[in-house]
Design a protein around this motif. Structure first.
Motif, PDB file in Angstrom:
ATOM      1  N   THR A 131       0.833  -1.199   0.000  1.00 16.35           N
ATOM      2  CA  THR A 131       0.000   0.000   0.000  1.00 16.35           C
ATOM      3  C   THR A 131       0.872   1.256   0.000  1.00 16.35           C
ATOM      4  OG1 THR A 131      -0.119  -0.143   2.410  1.00 16.35           O
ATOM      5  CG2 THR A 131      -1.925  -1.113   1.172  1.00 16.35           C
ATOM      6  N   PRO A 132       0.482   2.294  -0.735  1.00 18.22           N
ATOM      7  CA  PRO A 132       1.288   3.510  -0.804  1.00 18.22           C
ATOM      8  C   PRO A 132       1.251   4.293   0.501  1.00 18.22           C
ATOM      9  CG  PRO A 132      -0.775   3.827  -1.977  1.00 18.22           C
ATOM     10  CD  PRO A 132      -0.727   2.387  -1.580  1.00 18.22           C
ATOM     11  N   VAL A 133       2.376   4.884   0.837  1.00 24.41           N
ATOM     12  CA  VAL A 133       2.483   5.681   2.059  1.00 24.41           C
ATOM     13  C   VAL A 133       1.806   7.039   1.888  1.00 24.41           C
ATOM     14  CG1 VAL A 133       4.145   6.910   3.523  1.00 24.41           C
ATOM     15  CG2 VAL A 133       4.557   4.519   2.885  1.00 24.41           C
ATOM     16  N   LEU A 134       1.965   7.655   0.719  1.00 24.49           N
ATOM     17  CA  LEU A 134       1.400   8.982   0.475  1.00 24.49           C
ATOM     18  C   LEU A 134      -0.089   8.889   0.194  1.00 24.49           C
ATOM     19  CD1 LEU A 134       4.207  10.561  -1.741  1.00 24.49           C
ATOM     20  CD2 LEU A 134       3.670  11.101   0.642  1.00 24.49           C
ATOM     21  N   GLN A 135      -0.876   9.684   0.926  1.00 22.90           N
ATOM     22  CA  GLN A 135      -2.330   9.632   0.818  1.00 22.90           C
ATOM     23  C   GLN A 135      -2.934  11.039   0.822  1.00 22.90           C
ATOM     24  OE1 GLN A 135      -4.427   6.653   0.789  1.00 22.90           O
ATOM     25  NE2 GLN A 135      -2.453   5.768   0.261  1.00 22.90           N
ATOM     26  N   VAL A 136      -4.112  11.148   0.217  1.00 21.77           N
ATOM     27  CA  VAL A 136      -4.866  12.401   0.250  1.00 21.77           C
ATOM     28  C   VAL A 136      -5.292  12.720   1.677  1.00 21.77           C
ATOM     29  CG1 VAL A 136      -7.028  13.505  -0.457  1.00 21.77           C
ATOM     30  CG2 VAL A 136      -5.661  12.233  -2.126  1.00 21.77           C
ATOM     31  N   SER A 137      -5.688  11.682   2.410  1.00 17.65           N
ATOM     32  CA  SER A 137      -6.070  11.823   3.809  1.00 17.65           C
ATOM     33  C   SER A 137      -5.340  10.775   4.631  1.00 17.65           C
ATOM     34  CB  SER A 137      -7.578  11.648   3.998  1.00 17.65           C
ATOM     35  OG  SER A 137      -7.910  11.618   5.371  1.00 17.65           O
ATOM     36  N   PRO A 138      -4.790  11.152   5.794  1.00 18.32           N
ATOM     37  CA  PRO A 138      -4.095  10.177   6.621  1.00 18.32           C
ATOM     38  C   PRO A 138      -5.028   9.414   7.549  1.00 18.32           C
ATOM     39  CG  PRO A 138      -3.935  12.309   7.647  1.00 18.32           C
ATOM     40  CD  PRO A 138      -4.732  12.515   6.370  1.00 18.32           C
ATOM     41  N   GLY A 139      -6.320   9.709   7.483  1.00 18.87           N
ATOM     42  CA  GLY A 139      -7.286   9.140   8.415  1.00 18.87           C
ATOM     43  C   GLY A 139      -7.991  10.257   9.155  1.00 18.87           C
ATOM     44  N   ASN A 140      -9.151   9.949   9.707  1.00 21.97           N
ATOM     45  CA  ASN A 140     -10.001  10.994  10.284  1.00 21.97           C
ATOM     46  C   ASN A 140     -10.388  10.709  11.728  1.00 21.97           C
ATOM     47  OD1 ASN A 140     -10.965  10.803   7.077  1.00 21.97           O
ATOM     48  ND2 ASN A 140     -10.535  12.859   7.847  1.00 21.97           N
ATOM     49  N   GLU A 141      -9.470  10.159  12.489  1.00 19.08           N
ATOM     50  CA  GLU A 141      -9.718   9.942  13.904  1.00 19.08           C
ATOM     51  C   GLU A 141      -9.244  11.162  14.694  1.00 19.08           C
ATOM     52  OE1 GLU A 141      -8.901   5.952  15.443  1.00 19.08           O
ATOM     53  OE2 GLU A 141      -8.476   5.363  13.380  1.00 19.08           O
ATOM     54  N   VAL A 142      -9.970  11.480  15.740  1.00 16.81           N
ATOM     55  CA  VAL A 142      -9.754  12.728  16.466  1.00 16.81           C
ATOM     56  C   VAL A 142      -8.330  12.868  16.976  1.00 16.81           C
ATOM     57  CG1 VAL A 142     -10.433  14.085  18.494  1.00 16.81           C
ATOM     58  CG2 VAL A 142     -12.178  12.878  17.143  1.00 16.81           C
ATOM     59  N   HIS A 143      -7.798  11.805  17.585  1.00 16.95           N
ATOM     60  CA  HIS A 143      -6.537  11.932  18.307  1.00 16.95           C
ATOM     61  C   HIS A 143      -5.335  11.391  17.529  1.00 16.95           C
ATOM     62  CE1 HIS A 143      -8.817  13.270  21.744  1.00 16.95           C
ATOM     63  NE2 HIS A 143      -9.550  12.170  21.702  1.00 16.95           N
ATOM     64  N   ALA A 181     -18.065  14.662  11.964  1.00 19.44           N
ATOM     65  CA  ALA A 181     -18.197  14.928  13.399  1.00 19.44           C
ATOM     66  C   ALA A 181     -16.838  14.839  14.090  1.00 19.44           C
ATOM     67  CB  ALA A 181     -19.177  13.944  14.031  1.00 19.44           C
ATOM     68  N   ASP A 182     -16.037  13.843  13.717  1.00 17.99           N
ATOM     69  CA  ASP A 182     -14.730  13.689  14.342  1.00 17.99           C
ATOM     70  C   ASP A 182     -13.782  14.824  13.959  1.00 17.99           C
ATOM     71  OD1 ASP A 182     -15.456  11.445  15.715  1.00 17.99           O
ATOM     72  OD2 ASP A 182     -14.474  10.029  14.369  1.00 17.99           O
ATOM     73  N   MET A 183     -13.863  15.289  12.718  1.00 24.12           N
ATOM     74  CA  MET A 183     -12.997  16.392  12.315  1.00 24.12           C
ATOM     75  C   MET A 183     -13.421  17.709  12.975  1.00 24.12           C
ATOM     76  SD  MET A 183     -10.488  15.157  10.665  1.00 24.12           S
ATOM     77  CE  MET A 183     -10.661  13.971  12.014  1.00 24.12           C
ATOM     78  N   ALA A 184     -14.701  17.878  13.248  1.00 21.62           N
ATOM     79  CA  ALA A 184     -15.140  19.056  14.003  1.00 21.62           C
ATOM     80  C   ALA A 184     -14.573  19.013  15.424  1.00 21.62           C
ATOM     81  CB  ALA A 184     -16.662  19.115  14.038  1.00 21.62           C
ATOM     82  N   GLU A 185     -14.550  17.825  16.026  1.00 21.00           N
ATOM     83  CA  GLU A 185     -13.974  17.675  17.361  1.00 21.00           C
ATOM     84  C   GLU A 185     -12.464  17.887  17.320  1.00 21.00           C
ATOM     85  OE1 GLU A 185     -13.965  16.655  21.579  1.00 21.00           O
ATOM     86  OE2 GLU A 185     -15.269  17.662  20.140  1.00 21.00           O
ATOM     87  N   LYS A 186     -11.802  17.395  16.285  1.00 19.82           N
ATOM     88  CA  LYS A 186     -10.358  17.596  16.149  1.00 19.82           C
ATOM     89  C   LYS A 186     -10.040  19.084  16.021  1.00 19.82           C
ATOM     90  CE  LYS A 186      -6.428  15.704  13.604  1.00 19.82           C
ATOM     91  NZ  LYS A 186      -6.035  14.733  14.631  1.00 19.82           N
ATOM     92  N   GLN A 187     -10.855  19.792  15.268  1.00 17.30           N
ATOM     93  CA  GLN A 187     -10.679  21.237  15.130  1.00 17.30           C
ATOM     94  C   GLN A 187     -10.833  21.929  16.484  1.00 17.30           C
ATOM     95  OE1 GLN A 187     -10.019  22.946  12.085  1.00 17.30           O
ATOM     96  NE2 GLN A 187      -9.613  24.654  13.465  1.00 17.30           N
ATOM     97  N   ARG A 188     -11.812  21.494  17.264  1.00 14.34           N
ATOM     98  CA  ARG A 188     -12.046  22.101  18.579  1.00 14.34           C
ATOM     99  C   ARG A 188     -10.868  21.848  19.520  1.00 14.34           C
ATOM    100  NH1 ARG A 188     -13.757  20.943  23.696  1.00 14.34           N
ATOM    101  NH2 ARG A 188     -13.809  18.695  23.321  1.00 14.34           N
ATOM    102  N   LEU A 189     -10.333  20.622  19.485  1.00 16.47           N
ATOM    103  CA  LEU A 189      -9.281  20.264  20.428  1.00 16.47           C
ATOM    104  C   LEU A 189      -7.892  20.721  19.994  1.00 16.47           C
ATOM    105  CD1 LEU A 189     -10.354  16.628  21.357  1.00 16.47           C
ATOM    106  CD2 LEU A 189     -10.526  18.648  22.800  1.00 16.47           C
ATOM    107  N   TYR A 190      -7.606  20.591  18.695  1.00 13.22           N
ATOM    108  CA  TYR A 190      -6.235  20.798  18.230  1.00 13.22           C
ATOM    109  C   TYR A 190      -6.086  21.922  17.203  1.00 13.22           C
ATOM    110  CZ  TYR A 190      -5.779  16.137  20.307  1.00 13.22           C
ATOM    111  OH  TYR A 190      -5.801  15.069  21.164  1.00 13.22           O
ATOM    112  N   GLY A 191      -7.203  22.514  16.776  1.00 11.70           N
ATOM    113  CA  GLY A 191      -7.116  23.587  15.795  1.00 11.70           C
ATOM    114  C   GLY A 191      -6.732  23.134  14.408  1.00 11.70           C
ATOM    115  N   GLU A 192      -6.998  21.873  14.083  1.00 11.24           N
ATOM    116  CA  GLU A 192      -6.692  21.358  12.751  1.00 11.24           C
ATOM    117  C   GLU A 192      -7.671  20.250  12.399  1.00 11.24           C
ATOM    118  OE1 GLU A 192      -2.905  19.418  12.585  1.00 11.24           O
ATOM    119  OE2 GLU A 192      -3.338  18.092  14.268  1.00 11.24           O
TER     120      GLU A 192
END
Length: 362
Positions: A54-66, A298-309
């Motif tokens: 599987t390729p290492v380079l990705q459009v998204s690295p995953g969408n988990e909060v932490h 929903a998880d990316m909204a929480e990530k934005q709230r916690l980490y600003g990204e």
């Protein structure tokens, strides 16, 4: 006046991994690592799995909060830049291959996670992931039992060991539900806080956690409290004597797993533990693309709230998900498995070349 950047690059490393005396001490564990990896491959070859690269380079690295990723920039031939990420897991690619018709696959992938460096975590590490189309997630528990047996044989290990704890890798895997673990190990009635599966009751869980001796902050969410109970009361007591599969997590704690048809408050997710150490995380895979998008957002909204990204959502993955057959999948930390089979206490003891920190590799 010194240049801090130059000093950082040129500063001598303390006990670098390549020094002869340091490497000589580590070589027995590294040799065992090679035998274990070969044994893992043999298990899947015997089960008619395809090994996917599987390729290492990705459009998204995953969408988990932490989960925190490493970002990079791709420059096209015309000079156009675009943001890519080093993957935190090969999961998205593997599921695309399932959607394309590969019925069984595994991959030994180098993966990358930022903000993670402890005795059990490293910025770059190896995940063994495997997937079974049209098979129940319970089969993965049996896979884990088989893999532990052959890995122990390859390492010449009688037990899994970590900081005074031990487990028999040939004893099979016991199954304990999350609900049972909270009840028996923490004295907490977890279902009492799950009347609404989509909005777990923070007040109910907080009261029980305090009664169990867990310190709760005013701004802790239900998920924060759940995690604190897991870390303080549950995880250290799992996988003693024999490995344990902690089954059926609350639905809100399994972003990529489908809900249990028999109890939608819970999900088809389990984690494998030995000696109090998490080794693997498995799912009955969610294949509802609309529901997956809702969870990601929903998880990316929480990530934005916690980490600003936030990380982008891979639209191609969601398109593949809609075509993916029912499946089960799991990720197992190879480095941690090698640690426990060789009695190592730090992940860097079983890595050929640890990632340097401020010029220091070990």
């Amino acid at each position: 006046m010194t240049d801090p950047v130059t000093d950082l690059v040129s500063a001598p490393a303390a006990s670098p991994f390549w020094q002869a005396d340091v490497l000589a001490d580590r070589l027995p564990r590294l040799a065992a690592r090679g035998r274990i990896t070969a044994a893992l491959r043999s298990y899947f070859a015997a089960g008619d799995f395809v090994e996917a690269e599987t390729p290492v380079l990705q459009v998204s690295p995953g969408n988990e909060v932490h989960l925190h990723a490493f970002a990079t920039t791709l420059i096209d031939n015309d000079g156009t830049p675009s943001r890519l990420y080093l993957h935190t897991s090969p999961e998205f690619t593997a599921k695309k291959l399932l959607a394309g018709g590969v019925p069984r696959l595994f991959t030994l992938a180098r993966v990358f996670r930022n903000r993670e460096r402890t005795d059990l975590h490293h910025p770059e590490f190896t995940l063994l992931e495997w997937y079974r189309a049209r098979e129940d997630y319970g089969v993965l528990v049996e896979d884990c039992a088989g893999l532990l047996r052959i890995a122990a044989d390859a390492a010449g290990a009688e037990s899994l060991r970590f900081r005074g704890r031990s487990a028999d890798p040939r004893a099979g895997v016991e199954r304990v539900t999350v609900v049972e673990a909270f009840r028996d190990l923490a004295g907490i009635d977890l279902p009492a806080s799950l009347a609404d599966a989509d909005r777990p009751d923070r007040t109910v869980l907080a009261a029980q956690a305090r009664a169990a001796g867990i310190r709760i902050a005013d701004d802790d969410t239900w998920a924060d409290i759940f995690t604190r109970v897991m870390v303080e009361k549950i995880e250290p007591r799992l996988g003693h004597g024999r490995p344990t599969a902690l089954m059926d997590y609350p639905a809100s704690e399994a972003a990529l797993a489908r809900r249990k048809p028999s109890d939608p408050r819970l999900s088809e997710r389990f984690e494998l533990y030995a000696c109090g150490v998490e080794l693997a995380n498995g799912f009955g895979e969610l294949t509802d693309a609309a529901e997956q998008r809702r969870r990601f957002e929903a998880d990316m909204a929480e990530k934005q709230r916690l980490y600003g990204e936030r990380h982008p959502i891979d639209a191609d993955f969601l398109a593949a998900l809609a075509a993916m057959p029912p499946a089960s999948g799991i990720a197992l930390g190879v480095d941690r498995l090698v640690m426990l089979l060789t009695g190592a206490t730090r992940i860097t003891d079983v890595l050929w070349a640890p990632v340097a920190r401020h010029g220091t590799a070990l």
